[in-house]
Design a protein around this motif. Structure first.
Motif, PDB file in Angstrom:
ATOM      1  N   LEU A 157       0.878  -1.194  -0.001  1.00  0.00           N
ATOM      2  CA  LEU A 157      -0.120  -0.033  -0.045  1.00  0.00           C
ATOM      3  C   LEU A 157       0.811   1.291  -0.127  1.00  0.00           C
ATOM      4  O   LEU A 157       0.812   2.219  -0.703  1.00  0.00           O
ATOM      5  CB  LEU A 157      -0.907  -0.015   1.155  1.00  0.00           C
ATOM      6  N   TYR A 158       1.964   1.169   0.929  1.00  0.00           N
ATOM      7  CA  TYR A 158       2.811   2.532   0.945  1.00  0.00           C
ATOM      8  C   TYR A 158       4.018   2.090   0.775  1.00  0.00           C
ATOM      9  O   TYR A 158       4.840   1.381   1.541  1.00  0.00           O
ATOM     10  CB  TYR A 158       2.809   3.010   2.206  1.00  0.00           C
ATOM     11  N   PRO A 159       4.291   1.972  -0.700  1.00  0.00           N
ATOM     12  CA  PRO A 159       5.711   1.231  -0.980  1.00  0.00           C
ATOM     13  C   PRO A 159       7.125   2.142  -0.370  1.00  0.00           C
ATOM     14  O   PRO A 159       7.063   3.154  -0.097  1.00  0.00           O
ATOM     15  CB  PRO A 159       5.810   1.238  -2.544  1.00  0.00           C
ATOM     16  N   VAL A 160       8.076   1.498  -0.536  1.00  0.00           N
ATOM     17  CA  VAL A 160       9.359   2.317  -0.273  1.00  0.00           C
ATOM     18  C   VAL A 160       9.669   3.164  -1.347  1.00  0.00           C
ATOM     19  O   VAL A 160       9.467   2.942  -2.491  1.00  0.00           O
ATOM     20  CB  VAL A 160      10.630   1.142  -0.183  1.00  0.00           C
ATOM     21  N   PRO A 161       9.646   4.517  -0.871  1.00  0.00           N
ATOM     22  CA  PRO A 161       9.849   5.632  -2.186  1.00  0.00           C
ATOM     23  C   PRO A 161      11.211   5.195  -3.085  1.00  0.00           C
ATOM     24  O   PRO A 161      12.130   4.790  -2.653  1.00  0.00           O
ATOM     25  CB  PRO A 161      10.065   6.854  -1.211  1.00  0.00           C
ATOM     26  N   GLN A 162      10.906   5.912  -4.221  1.00  0.00           N
ATOM     27  CA  GLN A 162      12.041   5.493  -5.225  1.00  0.00           C
ATOM     28  C   GLN A 162      13.222   6.070  -4.685  1.00  0.00           C
ATOM     29  O   GLN A 162      14.271   5.391  -4.872  1.00  0.00           O
ATOM     30  CB  GLN A 162      11.500   6.114  -6.581  1.00  0.00           C
ATOM     31  N   HIS A 163      13.315   7.145  -4.017  1.00  0.00           N
ATOM     32  CA  HIS A 163      14.772   7.787  -3.822  1.00  0.00           C
ATOM     33  C   HIS A 163      15.288   7.103  -2.376  1.00  0.00           C
ATOM     34  O   HIS A 163      16.403   7.097  -2.291  1.00  0.00           O
ATOM     35  CB  HIS A 163      14.466   9.264  -3.579  1.00  0.00           C
ATOM     36  N   GLU A 164      14.594   6.150  -2.032  1.00  0.00           N
ATOM     37  CA  GLU A 164      15.213   5.381  -0.798  1.00  0.00           C
ATOM     38  C   GLU A 164      15.690   3.989  -1.039  1.00  0.00           C
ATOM     39  O   GLU A 164      16.219   3.398  -0.469  1.00  0.00           O
ATOM     40  CB  GLU A 164      14.071   5.116   0.172  1.00  0.00           C
ATOM     41  N   LEU A 165      15.380   3.659  -2.596  1.00  0.00           N
ATOM     42  CA  LEU A 165      15.939   2.186  -3.043  1.00  0.00           C
ATOM     43  C   LEU A 165      17.259   2.215  -3.141  1.00  0.00           C
ATOM     44  O   LEU A 165      17.780   3.329  -3.598  1.00  0.00           O
ATOM     45  CB  LEU A 165      14.982   2.147  -4.430  1.00  0.00           C
ATOM     46  N   GLN A 166      17.757   1.230  -2.949  1.00  0.00           N
ATOM     47  CA  GLN A 166      19.343   0.933  -2.975  1.00  0.00           C
ATOM     48  C   GLN A 166      19.537  -0.059  -4.138  1.00  0.00           C
ATOM     49  O   GLN A 166      18.595  -1.285  -4.015  1.00  0.00           O
ATOM     50  CB  GLN A 166      19.993   0.790  -1.745  1.00  0.00           C
ATOM     51  N   GLU A 167      20.568  -0.306  -4.683  1.00  0.00           N
ATOM     52  CA  GLU A 167      20.739  -1.501  -5.504  1.00  0.00           C
ATOM     53  C   GLU A 167      20.873  -2.628  -4.749  1.00  0.00           C
ATOM     54  O   GLU A 167      21.462  -2.794  -3.671  1.00  0.00           O
ATOM     55  CB  GLU A 167      22.312  -1.098  -6.306  1.00  0.00           C
ATOM     56  N   GLY A 168      20.162  -3.694  -5.523  1.00  0.00           N
ATOM     57  CA  GLY A 168      20.001  -5.048  -4.857  1.00  0.00           C
ATOM     58  C   GLY A 168      19.297  -5.170  -3.532  1.00  0.00           C
ATOM     59  O   GLY A 168      19.290  -6.261  -3.045  1.00  0.00           O
ATOM     60  N   GLN A 169      18.338  -4.178  -3.513  1.00  0.00           N
ATOM     61  CA  GLN A 169      17.320  -4.085  -2.197  1.00  0.00           C
ATOM     62  C   GLN A 169      16.247  -5.271  -2.372  1.00  0.00           C
ATOM     63  O   GLN A 169      15.711  -5.440  -3.264  1.00  0.00           O
ATOM     64  CB  GLN A 169      17.042  -2.844  -1.813  1.00  0.00           C
ATOM     65  N   LYS A 170      16.178  -5.979  -1.394  1.00  0.00           N
ATOM     66  CA  LYS A 170      14.962  -6.791  -1.315  1.00  0.00           C
ATOM     67  C   LYS A 170      13.865  -6.485  -0.627  1.00  0.00           C
ATOM     68  O   LYS A 170      13.999  -5.471   0.121  1.00  0.00           O
ATOM     69  CB  LYS A 170      15.526  -8.171  -0.495  1.00  0.00           C
ATOM     70  N   PRO A 171      12.839  -6.850  -0.845  1.00  0.00           N
ATOM     71  CA  PRO A 171      11.348  -6.529  -0.365  1.00  0.00           C
ATOM     72  C   PRO A 171      11.401  -6.571   1.369  1.00  0.00           C
ATOM     73  O   PRO A 171      11.906  -7.920   1.830  1.00  0.00           O
ATOM     74  CB  PRO A 171      10.317  -7.590  -0.882  1.00  0.00           C
ATOM     75  N   ASP A 172      10.884  -5.668   1.756  1.00  0.00           N
ATOM     76  CA  ASP A 172      11.181  -5.762   3.335  1.00  0.00           C
ATOM     77  C   ASP A 172       9.910  -5.069   4.061  1.00  0.00           C
ATOM     78  O   ASP A 172       9.785  -3.916   3.860  1.00  0.00           O
ATOM     79  CB  ASP A 172      12.186  -5.051   3.877  1.00  0.00           C
ATOM     80  N   PHE A 173       8.918  -5.746   4.412  1.00  0.00           N
ATOM     81  CA  PHE A 173       7.560  -5.296   4.771  1.00  0.00           C
ATOM     82  C   PHE A 173       7.828  -4.586   6.223  1.00  0.00           C
ATOM     83  O   PHE A 173       6.834  -4.073   6.765  1.00  0.00           O
ATOM     84  CB  PHE A 173       6.498  -6.395   4.839  1.00  0.00           C
ATOM     85  N   HIS A 174       8.776  -4.648   6.813  1.00  0.00           N
ATOM     86  CA  HIS A 174       9.004  -4.139   8.216  1.00  0.00           C
ATOM     87  C   HIS A 174       9.841  -2.778   8.362  1.00  0.00           C
ATOM     88  O   HIS A 174      10.341  -2.361   9.229  1.00  0.00           O
ATOM     89  CB  HIS A 174       9.780  -5.206   8.982  1.00  0.00           C
TER      90      HIS A 174
END
Length: 207
Positions: free
Chosen positions: A159-176
């Motif tokens: 519903l509220y995803p990780v903002p694009q600018h917070e994403l890092q290369e190789g990052q995996k989904p983390d719901f916490h």
């Protein structure tokens, strides 16, 4: 009164490729009624657990999840619902730290839930009654997720995803990632004079 949420994005902010999952919250006499409407992917196959009962590691299957957080304490309730009828309720104290309540009321992974499912060919609907005792005191943040698919086709939606600018290369989904949860004002649902009932479960947990 009700609150309606639609999961339109993957965990990293891309549009979902199917009819989105909808979650509706309604006031219930002893808690909240959570209603789910979701596409029925039927992948992975159903868990081997009995429908209507808790199932450990349900997140490995097809599920819709709702997280209710008190940002003051980082205590939160995680509710997982499966189209095949299994469910899982977890109480967490701090990120990913499942609180063992076995000595008090129930083992955390066996917390009961009144949950009913209606499953059609391409869609499923679920209704779960969430008692107030499961909610941490001062619940004020929320996020919701959906998971389905197997192997490389496994999809993680938020519903509220990780903002694009917070994403890092190789990052995996983390719901916490609690910092990305958004405000939930339960008084909008329950009325301005409403006070969250005290929980007979959470009071065993030191702040």
């Amino acid at each position: 009164m009700k609150m309606e949420f639609t999961i339109k994005h993957t965990w990293d902010g891309l549009p979902v490729s199917h009819e989105p999952v909808t979650i509706v919250l309604k006031s219930d006499n002893a808690g909240l009624l959570m209603e789910v409407t979701a596409p029925f992917i039927n992948d992975p196959p159903a868990p081997l657990g009995e429908p209507g009962k808790p199932f450990s590691r349900l997140w490995d299957y097809e599920v819709v999840e709702a997280f209710f957080l008190s940002d003051r304490t980082e205590h939160y309730l995680e509710v997982e619902l499966c189209p095949h009828g299994q469910h899982l309720v977890l109480l967490l104290s701090g990120k990913r730290r499942v609180w063992e309540v076995s000595g008090q009321v129930h083992s955390n992974e066996e917390l009961p839930l009144e949950f009913e499912v209606t499953r059609m060919k391409t869609k499923w609907e679920g209704k779960a009654h969430l008692p107030w005792s499961y909610f941490p005191p001062s619940t004020n943040k929320f996020n919701a997720f959906a998971i389905h698919g197997s192997g490389e086709d496994r999809k993680y939606e938020a519903l509220y995803p990780v903002p694009q600018h917070e994403l890092q290369e190789g990052q995996k989904p983390d719901f916490h990632r609690l910092e990305f949860f958004k405000d939930l004002n339960l008084k909008e649902l329950m009325g301005e004079d409403w006070k969250q009932p005290e929980s007979d479960i959470w009071k065993f947990l030191p702040n």
